[in-house]
Design a protein around this motif. Structure first.
Motif, PDB file in Angstrom:
ATOM      1  N   SER A 117      -5.083  17.295   1.454  1.00  0.00           N
ATOM      2  CA  SER A 117      -5.629  18.224   2.449  1.00  0.00           C
ATOM      3  C   SER A 117      -6.163  19.477   1.776  1.00  0.00           C
ATOM      4  CB  SER A 117      -4.547  18.622   3.458  1.00  0.00           C
ATOM      5  OG  SER A 117      -4.090  17.487   4.143  1.00  0.00           O
ATOM      6  N   SER A 118      -7.242  19.985   2.340  1.00  0.00           N
ATOM      7  CA  SER A 118      -7.794  21.262   1.898  1.00  0.00           C
ATOM      8  C   SER A 118      -8.391  21.953   3.110  1.00  0.00           C
ATOM      9  CB  SER A 118      -8.858  21.056   0.821  1.00  0.00           C
ATOM     10  OG  SER A 118     -10.034  20.526   1.397  1.00  0.00           O
ATOM     11  N   THR A 119      -8.921  23.135   2.936  1.00  0.00           N
ATOM     12  CA  THR A 119      -9.508  23.871   4.062  1.00  0.00           C
ATOM     13  C   THR A 119     -10.757  23.184   4.596  1.00  0.00           C
ATOM     14  OG1 THR A 119     -10.728  25.241   2.497  1.00  0.00           O
ATOM     15  CG2 THR A 119      -8.613  26.104   3.300  1.00  0.00           C
ATOM     16  N   SER A 120     -11.384  22.343   3.786  1.00  0.00           N
ATOM     17  CA  SER A 120     -12.615  21.680   4.236  1.00  0.00           C
ATOM     18  C   SER A 120     -12.379  20.298   4.831  1.00  0.00           C
ATOM     19  CB  SER A 120     -13.604  21.580   3.075  1.00  0.00           C
ATOM     20  OG  SER A 120     -13.028  20.881   2.007  1.00  0.00           O
ATOM     21  N   GLY A 121     -11.138  19.838   4.863  1.00  0.00           N
ATOM     22  CA  GLY A 121     -10.860  18.531   5.457  1.00  0.00           C
ATOM     23  C   GLY A 121      -9.706  17.837   4.764  1.00  0.00           C
ATOM     24  N   SER A 122      -9.531  16.575   5.087  1.00  0.00           N
ATOM     25  CA  SER A 122      -8.449  15.809   4.475  1.00  0.00           C
ATOM     26  C   SER A 122      -8.923  14.394   4.193  1.00  0.00           C
ATOM     27  CB  SER A 122      -7.219  15.780   5.388  1.00  0.00           C
ATOM     28  OG  SER A 122      -7.508  15.066   6.565  1.00  0.00           O
ATOM     29  N   MET A 123      -8.181  13.730   3.333  1.00  0.00           N
ATOM     30  CA  MET A 123      -8.473  12.333   3.037  1.00  0.00           C
ATOM     31  C   MET A 123      -7.188  11.632   2.663  1.00  0.00           C
ATOM     32  SD  MET A 123     -10.294  12.337  -0.693  1.00  0.00           S
ATOM     33  CE  MET A 123      -9.448  12.888  -2.169  1.00  0.00           C
ATOM     34  N   GLN A 124      -7.239  10.316   2.726  1.00  0.00           N
ATOM     35  CA  GLN A 124      -6.113   9.506   2.290  1.00  0.00           C
ATOM     36  C   GLN A 124      -6.460   8.869   0.958  1.00  0.00           C
ATOM     37  OE1 GLN A 124      -5.349   6.607   5.356  1.00  0.00           O
ATOM     38  NE2 GLN A 124      -3.703   7.844   6.201  1.00  0.00           N
ATOM     39  N   VAL A 125      -5.491   8.839   0.084  1.00  0.00           N
ATOM     40  CA  VAL A 125      -5.612   8.110  -1.176  1.00  0.00           C
ATOM     41  C   VAL A 125      -4.558   7.010  -1.109  1.00  0.00           C
ATOM     42  CG1 VAL A 125      -5.408   8.217  -3.670  1.00  0.00           C
ATOM     43  CG2 VAL A 125      -6.406  10.145  -2.426  1.00  0.00           C
ATOM     44  N   CYS A 126      -4.997   5.781  -1.253  1.00  0.00           N
ATOM     45  CA  CYS A 126      -4.091   4.641  -1.139  1.00  0.00           C
ATOM     46  C   CYS A 126      -4.046   3.892  -2.453  1.00  0.00           C
ATOM     47  CB  CYS A 126      -4.564   3.690  -0.036  1.00  0.00           C
ATOM     48  SG  CYS A 126      -4.702   4.447   1.577  1.00  0.00           S
ATOM     49  N   PHE A 127      -2.838   3.612  -2.909  1.00  0.00           N
ATOM     50  CA  PHE A 127      -2.644   2.777  -4.086  1.00  0.00           C
ATOM     51  C   PHE A 127      -2.239   1.395  -3.588  1.00  0.00           C
ATOM     52  CE2 PHE A 127      -0.930   6.894  -6.132  1.00  0.00           C
ATOM     53  CZ  PHE A 127      -2.209   7.368  -6.355  1.00  0.00           C
ATOM     54  N   ASP A 128      -3.026   0.392  -3.921  1.00  0.00           N
ATOM     55  CA  ASP A 128      -2.802  -0.973  -3.444  1.00  0.00           C
ATOM     56  C   ASP A 128      -2.440  -1.903  -4.585  1.00  0.00           C
ATOM     57  OD1 ASP A 128      -5.520  -1.062  -0.980  1.00  0.00           O
ATOM     58  OD2 ASP A 128      -3.520  -0.208  -0.875  1.00  0.00           O
ATOM     59  N   TRP A 129      -1.445  -2.729  -4.349  1.00  0.00           N
ATOM     60  CA  TRP A 129      -1.133  -3.842  -5.227  1.00  0.00           C
ATOM     61  C   TRP A 129      -1.402  -5.087  -4.399  1.00  0.00           C
ATOM     62  CZ3 TRP A 129       1.435   0.702  -5.164  1.00  0.00           C
ATOM     63  CH2 TRP A 129       1.663   1.348  -6.380  1.00  0.00           C
ATOM     64  N   VAL A 130      -2.448  -5.826  -4.758  1.00  0.00           N
ATOM     65  CA  VAL A 130      -2.926  -6.908  -3.903  1.00  0.00           C
ATOM     66  C   VAL A 130      -2.823  -8.253  -4.606  1.00  0.00           C
ATOM     67  CG1 VAL A 130      -4.858  -7.708  -2.491  1.00  0.00           C
ATOM     68  CG2 VAL A 130      -4.627  -5.276  -2.975  1.00  0.00           C
TER      69      VAL A 130
ATOM     70  N   ARG B 256       0.829  -1.212   0.000  1.00  0.00           N
ATOM     71  CA  ARG B 256       0.000   0.000   0.000  1.00  0.00           C
ATOM     72  C   ARG B 256       0.859   1.254   0.000  1.00  0.00           C
ATOM     73  NH1 ARG B 256      -5.241   0.543   3.630  1.00  0.00           N
ATOM     74  NH2 ARG B 256      -6.022  -0.449   1.742  1.00  0.00           N
ATOM     75  N   GLU B 257       0.607   2.107  -0.955  1.00  0.00           N
ATOM     76  CA  GLU B 257       1.242   3.424  -1.046  1.00  0.00           C
ATOM     77  C   GLU B 257       0.198   4.456  -0.636  1.00  0.00           C
ATOM     78  OE1 GLU B 257       2.635   6.357  -4.655  1.00  0.00           O
ATOM     79  OE2 GLU B 257       2.965   4.203  -4.909  1.00  0.00           O
ATOM     80  N   THR B 258       0.486   5.220   0.411  1.00  0.00           N
ATOM     81  CA  THR B 258      -0.502   6.134   0.973  1.00  0.00           C
ATOM     82  C   THR B 258      -0.130   7.586   0.708  1.00  0.00           C
ATOM     83  OG1 THR B 258      -0.945   4.547   2.747  1.00  0.00           O
ATOM     84  CG2 THR B 258      -1.714   6.793   3.101  1.00  0.00           C
ATOM     85  N   TRP B 259      -1.105   8.355   0.295  1.00  0.00           N
ATOM     86  CA  TRP B 259      -0.971   9.798   0.089  1.00  0.00           C
ATOM     87  C   TRP B 259      -2.034  10.502   0.914  1.00  0.00           C
ATOM     88  CZ3 TRP B 259       2.342  12.180  -3.660  1.00  0.00           C
ATOM     89  CH2 TRP B 259       3.077  11.279  -4.428  1.00  0.00           C
TER      90      TRP B 259
END
Length: 200
Positions: A180-193, A174-177
Motif C-alpha cells: 500500500s502507498s498513498t497512490s493506491g495498493s496492489m497484491q503481490v502473490c507468490f505461487d507454487w504451482v 498462493r502466498e499473498t501480500w
C-alpha cells in the motif's frame, strides 16, 4: 498424466472504480478504459495483472526480507490452496483463440471463470459466477450443459457447441501480500504451482 512444477510471482494492481460488484456474476476488463463497464452498465474495478515465472524460491525470500516494494511497505496476507481446472475442447479451440474457461476451487468455494480476448489487444474480458458443489461436479465431468449459468452457456457457444472437458489442472499454493502507498495498493502473490495434463 504429465506433471510440471513452476514457481511464479503474480502482481495484481486493482484500481478502485465507482459501482458495486454483483455477488454472483461480474465482468472486469484489463487496461483498456473503453472496456470498464460490465453487462449491466456498472463500472468495474480495473485489474492490471503481471505474471512472472521465477526459477528459484530465493526470489520470494529476497522480497520478504526487503519488506517493501519501491519503498511501499508490504503486509503479509495468508497462505491459501487453490485448484484450477481448465476446460477446453480436445483440439484446444479456446486456448488457440486466446480464451479460457476455468473452474477454481478455493476454501470450499467454486468459481467458474470465462476469459475472452478483445480483438487486436492484449486485453481480455473476464466473466465469473459462483457455483454450487453439485454444479462444480458437473463441470469437472464435462457436463456444462447441466449447469444453469450464463457463463457455462456462453463458453459452450464460444466453442461452437463442441464438448468442453477438463484438460489441465493447476494446483497452487498462493502466498499473498498487500503493498500500500498513498497512490493506491496492489497484491503481490507468490505461487507454487503444479500443472497436471488431464487429457490422458
Amino acid at each position: 498424466m504429465q506433471v510440471i512444477w513452476a514457481r511464479k510471482a503474480v502482481v495484481y494492481a486493482t484500481l478502485p472504480r465507482d459501482g458495486a460488484r454483483s455477488r454472483t456474476v461480474y465482468r472486469s476488463a484489463r487496461v483498456a478504459p473503453e472496456y470498464r463497464l460490465n453487462q449491466t452498465g456498472i463500472i468495474m474495478p480495473l485489474e492490471i495483472e503481471e505474471k512472472l515465472r521465477v526459477t528459484s524460491s530465493r526470489v520470494f525470500e529476497r522480497i520478504r526480507e526487503e519488506g517493501h516494494v519501491a519503498g511501499a511497505p508490504m503486509r503479509r496476507g495468508r497462505l491459501a490452496l487453490q485448484r484450477d481446472t481448465y476446460l477446453d475442447t480436445l483440439a484446444g479451440s479456446l486456448y488457440h483463440s486466446g480464451a479460457s474457461l476455468r473452474l477454481r476451487e478455493k476454501e470450499g468455494r467454486y468459481v467458474l471463470t470465462r476469459k475472452t480476448p478483445v480483438e487486436t489487444t492484449r486485453v481480455r474480458t473476464e466473466d465469473e459466477a459462483f457455483l454450487t458443489a453439485t454444479e462444480a461436479a458437473h463441470a469437472l465431468k464435462g457436463d456444462l450443459h447441466l449447469i444453469d449459468c450464463d457463463i457455462a452457456r456462453a463458453a459452450i457457444g464460444y466453442a461452437g457447441g463442441a464438448e468442453l472437458r477438463p484438460v489441465l489442472l493447476a494446483s497452487n499454493q498462493r502466498e499473498t501480500w498487500t503493498v500500500s502507498s498513498t497512490s493506491g495498493s496492489m497484491q503481490v502473490c507468490f505461487d507454487w504451482v503444479q500443472y497436471s495434463d488431464l487429457t490422458g
